[in-house]
Design a protein around this motif. Structure first.
Motif, PDB file in Angstrom:
ATOM      1  N   ALA A   1       0.840  -1.204   0.000  1.00 52.94           N
ATOM      2  CA  ALA A   1       0.000   0.000   0.000  1.00 52.94           C
ATOM      3  C   ALA A   1       0.873   1.251   0.000  1.00 52.94           C
ATOM      4  O   ALA A   1       0.547   2.255  -0.615  1.00 52.94           O
ATOM      5  CB  ALA A   1      -0.932  -0.009   1.202  1.00 52.94           C
ATOM      6  N   GLY A   2       1.991   1.197   0.709  1.00 51.06           N
ATOM      7  CA  GLY A   2       3.024   2.229   0.684  1.00 51.06           C
ATOM      8  C   GLY A   2       4.225   1.626  -0.021  1.00 51.06           C
ATOM      9  O   GLY A   2       4.181   0.477  -0.454  1.00 51.06           O
ATOM     10  N   TRP A   3       5.299   2.368  -0.150  1.00 49.19           N
ATOM     11  CA  TRP A   3       6.481   1.842  -0.833  1.00 49.19           C
ATOM     12  C   TRP A   3       7.093   0.716  -0.022  1.00 49.19           C
ATOM     13  O   TRP A   3       7.433   0.891   1.140  1.00 49.19           O
ATOM     14  CB  TRP A   3       7.511   2.939  -1.055  1.00 49.19           C
ATOM     15  CG  TRP A   3       7.115   3.870  -2.135  1.00 49.19           C
ATOM     16  CD1 TRP A   3       6.705   5.163  -1.990  1.00 49.19           C
ATOM     17  CD2 TRP A   3       7.065   3.589  -3.533  1.00 49.19           C
ATOM     18  NE1 TRP A   3       6.400   5.702  -3.215  1.00 49.19           N
ATOM     19  CE2 TRP A   3       6.623   4.756  -4.183  1.00 49.19           C
ATOM     20  CE3 TRP A   3       7.348   2.471  -4.295  1.00 49.19           C
ATOM     21  CZ2 TRP A   3       6.457   4.831  -5.547  1.00 49.19           C
ATOM     22  CZ3 TRP A   3       7.184   2.540  -5.667  1.00 49.19           C
ATOM     23  CH2 TRP A   3       6.748   3.710  -6.276  1.00 49.19           C
ATOM     24  N   GLU A   4       7.216  -0.439  -0.626  1.00 44.18           N
ATOM     25  CA  GLU A   4       7.793  -1.615   0.020  1.00 44.18           C
ATOM     26  C   GLU A   4       8.905  -2.182  -0.850  1.00 44.18           C
ATOM     27  O   GLU A   4       8.834  -2.135  -2.074  1.00 44.18           O
ATOM     28  CB  GLU A   4       6.723  -2.702   0.217  1.00 44.18           C
ATOM     29  CG  GLU A   4       5.562  -2.285   1.089  1.00 44.18           C
ATOM     30  CD  GLU A   4       5.940  -2.119   2.556  1.00 44.18           C
ATOM     31  OE1 GLU A   4       6.952  -2.705   2.985  1.00 44.18           O
ATOM     32  OE2 GLU A   4       5.221  -1.391   3.264  1.00 44.18           O
ATOM     33  N   SER A   5       9.899  -2.752  -0.203  1.00 45.99           N
ATOM     34  CA  SER A   5      10.952  -3.464  -0.927  1.00 45.99           C
ATOM     35  C   SER A   5      10.370  -4.762  -1.475  1.00 45.99           C
ATOM     36  O   SER A   5       9.715  -5.504  -0.748  1.00 45.99           O
ATOM     37  CB  SER A   5      12.115  -3.800   0.006  1.00 45.99           C
ATOM     38  OG  SER A   5      12.773  -2.647   0.403  1.00 45.99           O
TER      39      SER A   5
ATOM     40  N   TYR B   1       9.966   1.319  -8.902  1.00 42.66           N
ATOM     41  CA  TYR B   1      11.217   2.007  -9.212  1.00 42.66           C
ATOM     42  C   TYR B   1      12.348   1.289  -8.484  1.00 42.66           C
ATOM     43  O   TYR B   1      12.115   0.480  -7.587  1.00 42.66           O
ATOM     44  CB  TYR B   1      11.166   3.490  -8.839  1.00 42.66           C
ATOM     45  CG  TYR B   1      11.488   3.800  -7.403  1.00 42.66           C
ATOM     46  CD1 TYR B   1      12.752   4.251  -7.043  1.00 42.66           C
ATOM     47  CD2 TYR B   1      10.542   3.643  -6.406  1.00 42.66           C
ATOM     48  CE1 TYR B   1      13.055   4.532  -5.724  1.00 42.66           C
ATOM     49  CE2 TYR B   1      10.833   3.918  -5.092  1.00 42.66           C
ATOM     50  CZ  TYR B   1      12.088   4.364  -4.749  1.00 42.66           C
ATOM     51  OH  TYR B   1      12.391   4.632  -3.453  1.00 42.66           O
ATOM     52  N   THR B   2      13.551   1.581  -8.875  1.00 40.24           N
ATOM     53  CA  THR B   2      14.721   0.979  -8.245  1.00 40.24           C
ATOM     54  C   THR B   2      15.509   2.064  -7.539  1.00 40.24           C
ATOM     55  O   THR B   2      15.873   3.068  -8.144  1.00 40.24           O
ATOM     56  CB  THR B   2      15.600   0.271  -9.293  1.00 40.24           C
ATOM     57  OG1 THR B   2      14.813  -0.719  -9.953  1.00 40.24           O
ATOM     58  CG2 THR B   2      16.804  -0.384  -8.636  1.00 40.24           C
ATOM     59  N   GLU B   3      15.742   1.844  -6.265  1.00 40.95           N
ATOM     60  CA  GLU B   3      16.539   2.762  -5.463  1.00 40.95           C
ATOM     61  C   GLU B   3      17.974   2.256  -5.450  1.00 40.95           C
ATOM     62  O   GLU B   3      18.219   1.083  -5.196  1.00 40.95           O
ATOM     63  CB  GLU B   3      15.977   2.813  -4.045  1.00 40.95           C
ATOM     64  CG  GLU B   3      16.621   3.853  -3.194  1.00 40.95           C
ATOM     65  CD  GLU B   3      15.883   4.046  -1.890  1.00 40.95           C
ATOM     66  OE1 GLU B   3      16.539   3.980  -0.844  1.00 40.95           O
ATOM     67  OE2 GLU B   3      14.659   4.269  -1.926  1.00 40.95           O
TER      68      GLU B   3
ATOM     69  N   ASP C   1      17.715  -1.597  -4.469  1.00 43.27           N
ATOM     70  CA  ASP C   1      16.476  -1.973  -3.787  1.00 43.27           C
ATOM     71  C   ASP C   1      15.293  -1.681  -4.702  1.00 43.27           C
ATOM     72  O   ASP C   1      15.004  -0.525  -4.990  1.00 43.27           O
ATOM     73  CB  ASP C   1      16.361  -1.193  -2.481  1.00 43.27           C
ATOM     74  CG  ASP C   1      15.226  -1.668  -1.603  1.00 43.27           C
ATOM     75  OD1 ASP C   1      14.657  -2.744  -1.870  1.00 43.27           O
ATOM     76  OD2 ASP C   1      14.904  -0.952  -0.632  1.00 43.27           O
ATOM     77  N   HIS C   2      14.620  -2.724  -5.162  1.00 47.74           N
ATOM     78  CA  HIS C   2      13.424  -2.553  -5.989  1.00 47.74           C
ATOM     79  C   HIS C   2      12.258  -2.268  -5.050  1.00 47.74           C
ATOM     80  O   HIS C   2      12.042  -2.991  -4.079  1.00 47.74           O
ATOM     81  CB  HIS C   2      13.140  -3.805  -6.813  1.00 47.74           C
ATOM     82  CG  HIS C   2      14.279  -4.184  -7.698  1.00 47.74           C
ATOM     83  ND1 HIS C   2      14.655  -3.439  -8.793  1.00 47.74           N
ATOM     84  CD2 HIS C   2      15.145  -5.223  -7.649  1.00 47.74           C
ATOM     85  CE1 HIS C   2      15.691  -4.005  -9.382  1.00 47.74           C
ATOM     86  NE2 HIS C   2      16.014  -5.085  -8.705  1.00 47.74           N
TER      87      HIS C   2
END
Length: 127
Positions: free
Chosen positions: A32-36, A105-107, A114-115
């Motif tokens: 729901a939020g940004w997760e790895s 996105y990829t960090e 970290d995808h």
């Protein structure tokens, strides 16, 4: 040049994401939020890249975030602001089983990759 359309307005993203979808039991339900989401958890066989939010003319998109209501990057209720980080570095994927849209996105850190993924909630798309 990207093979998928560049969506540069909230309206275009809302239109894409407003298509009906059903429930799905894939590994992305917790996003729901940004997760790895590493490559083994990403359901690649059922995900199709359908659009990008990456401006092809922006050499280095901003890392500035938008949180007008005090949310944080990982907040499930954080706004989806296309011109701000991390949305300005995202691709939009659609699940072939449920038609849910997911941002990815990829960090890149100093020594890691970290995808990240976030299910797209049309109610949170903002200017």
């Amino acid at each position: 040049m990207s093979s998928v359309p560049f969506l540069n307005t909230p309206e275009a993203l809302r239109q894409l994401a407003s298509q009906p979808h059903t429930s799905c039991q894939c590994s992305l339900q917790h996003c729901a939020g940004w997760e790895s989401v590493n490559d083994t958890a990403w359901p690649a066989q059922q995900m199709t890249r359908v659009a990008t939010l990456r401006d092809p003319d922006a050499y280095e998109p901003t890392f500035e975030e938008q949180h007008p209501n005090g949310t944080r990057y990982e907040s499930a209720d954080a706004p989806v602001a296309l011109k701000f980080f991390p949305y300005n570095r995202c691709d939009v994927h659609a699940c072939s089983k449920c038609q849910q849209h997911v941002l990815r996105y990829t960090e890149f850190g100093g020594y890691y990759v970290d995808h990240r993924a976030r299910r797209l909630n049309t109610e949170l798309i903002t200017d």
